[in-house]
Design an enzyme around this catalytic site. Structure first.
Site, PDB file in Angstrom:
ATOM      1  N   ASP A 180       0.805  -1.231   0.000  1.00 11.98           N
ATOM      2  CA  ASP A 180       0.000   0.000   0.000  1.00 11.98           C
ATOM      3  C   ASP A 180       0.833   1.273   0.000  1.00 11.98           C
ATOM      4  O   ASP A 180       0.281   2.365  -0.060  1.00 11.98           O
ATOM      5  CB  ASP A 180      -0.899   0.056   1.249  1.00 11.98           C
ATOM      6  CG  ASP A 180      -1.987  -0.993   1.223  1.00 11.98           C
ATOM      7  OD1 ASP A 180      -2.219  -1.571   0.151  1.00 11.98           O
ATOM      8  OD2 ASP A 180      -2.597  -1.238   2.274  1.00 11.98           O
ATOM      9  N   LYS A 229      -0.095   3.996  19.832  1.00 15.33           N
ATOM     10  CA  LYS A 229      -0.914   5.199  20.039  1.00 15.33           C
ATOM     11  C   LYS A 229      -0.603   5.895  21.376  1.00 15.33           C
ATOM     12  O   LYS A 229      -1.466   5.974  22.264  1.00 15.33           O
ATOM     13  CB  LYS A 229      -2.404   4.839  19.947  1.00 15.33           C
ATOM     14  CG  LYS A 229      -2.798   4.318  18.576  1.00 15.33           C
ATOM     15  CD  LYS A 229      -4.272   4.010  18.456  1.00 15.33           C
ATOM     16  CE  LYS A 229      -4.606   3.515  17.057  1.00 15.33           C
ATOM     17  NZ  LYS A 229      -6.020   3.147  16.898  1.00 15.33           N
ATOM     18  N   ASP A 266       0.490   5.876   2.929  1.00 18.00           N
ATOM     19  CA  ASP A 266      -0.230   4.611   2.784  1.00 18.00           C
ATOM     20  C   ASP A 266      -1.485   4.939   1.982  1.00 18.00           C
ATOM     21  O   ASP A 266      -2.363   5.666   2.447  1.00 18.00           O
ATOM     22  CB  ASP A 266      -0.582   4.063   4.166  1.00 18.00           C
ATOM     23  CG  ASP A 266      -1.399   2.779   4.113  1.00 18.00           C
ATOM     24  OD1 ASP A 266      -2.148   2.576   3.129  1.00 18.00           O
ATOM     25  OD2 ASP A 266      -1.310   1.976   5.054  1.00 18.00           O
TER      26      ASP A 266
END
EC number: 2.7.7.13
Length: 360
Positions: free
Chosen positions: A110, A162, A218
């Protein structure tokens, strides 16, 4: 040198384009996504590319066999009978990847960027450990899993998913160089290289990060596909400006296949890609869009932030915007408004779509 490209997914995030074409063969700036990667690998000295395939593998195999002779490299298929994650495919292709003691590339299919493969090889050989991963800086690291590494050597200490407090703004860019010894760490079963293999390598001091210079994206979903197109066209402007179009009605960075035709009094750009056989009739305005092979945009239509699929027909006085995506062979009748529509292949649209939705 060898490379393994992970192309086994279903491409669900890029639907409706991937309902008729495997994602690696979707045209990005007038060339299949996969071909951008394979050509860059060949230019860096890779002579054997292995594709980890499952979905629509026959279509992929036919297309890449045609490219094999043109590029002068070997292209092999490694067929997954079941999804194996991002590490399992390496175990499946173990025999091919370990034919020599040379390190090999692993790529997420991707990703689009400037592909600094030769620099990656030099970096990997310099530190001499089992693995190197390419990292890129992001503005909002709390949305990603970040890589914590030494600023001077690149040695990776850990990965943080995260983070709510700042620990790093570098994320995994989806491109690696690995030594064959890494294959001993991976079983032939569904496994995540990012979550199950790399953290152990980092603890053992076997994994290093090289920072990517330049753009990265991406492009696995439509809004990012369009953003990636903008970044790619800007890179062309800086490095190969002769590939971009100029002339009456062309605004900013615009890539036009030589076989495409543009009518009178059009405004094309900024950030537009027109594929082979595309016809744009008189008085059309197109901004921040990609229009794929053999599509036709009829007169006085206005398109912004759209992907128009192969062989689509967009009528007169149509307005489309807000990441509207037309699958293959869609017809949009005259004088309609499409706002964030996602239209499945072979549909005929006879009424406006004022709010974002999927047209099945």
């Amino acid at each position: 040198m060898k490379a393994l490209i992970l192309v086994g997914g279903y491409g669900t995030r890029l639907r409706p384009l991937t309902l008729s074409t495997p994602k690696p063969l979707v045209d990005f700036c007038n060339k299949p996504i996969l071909l951008h990667q394979v050509e860059a690998l060949a230019a860096a000295g890779v002579d054997h590319v292995i594709l980890a395939v499952s979905y629509m593998s026959q279509v992929l195999e036919k297309e890449m066999k045609a490219q094999e002779q043109r590029l002068g490299i070997r292209i092999s298929m490694s067929h997954e009978e079941e999804p194996l994650g991002t590490a399992g495919p390496l175990a499946l292709a173990r025999d091919l990847l370990s034919e020599t003691a040379d390190p090999f590339f692993v790529l997420n299919s991707d990703v689009i960027c400037d592909f600094p493969f030769q620099a990656m090889v030099q970096f990997h050989r310099h530190h001499g450990q089992e693995g190197s991963i390419l990292v890129t800086k992001v503005e909002e690291p709390s949305k990603y899993g970040v890589v914590v590494c030494e600023a001077d050597t690149g040695r990776i200490h850990r990965f943080v998913e995260k983070p709510q407090v700042f620990v790093s703004n570098k994320i995994n860019a989806g491109m690696y160089i690995l030594s064959p010894a890494v294959l001993q760490r991976i079983q032939l079963q569904p496994t995540s290289i990012e979550k199950e293999v790399f953290p152990i390598m980092a603890k053992e001091g076997q994994l290093y990060a090289m920072e990517l210079q330049g753009f990265w994206m991406d492009i696995g979903q439509p809004k990012d596909f369009l953003t990636g197109m903008c970044l790619f066209l800007q890179s062309l402007r800086q490095k190969q400006p002769e590939r971009l179009c100029s002339g009456p009605g062309i605004v900013g960075n615009v890539l036009v296949d030589p076989s495409a035709r543009i009518g009178q009094n059009c405004s094309i750009g900024p950030n537009v890609s027109l594929g082979p056989g595309v016809v744009v009739e008189d008085g059309v305005c197109i901004r921040r869009c990609t229009v794929l092979r053999d599509a036709r945009i009829r007169s006085h239509s206005w398109l912004e932030s759209c992907i128009v699929g192969w062989r689509c027909r967009v009528g007169q006085w149509v307005r489309m915007e807000n990441v509207t995506v037309l699958g293959e062979d869609v017809i949009v009748n005259d004088e309609l408004y499409l706002n964030g529509a996602s239209v499945l292949p072979h549909k005929s649209i006879g009424e406006s779509v004022p709010e974002p939705r999927i047209i099945m």
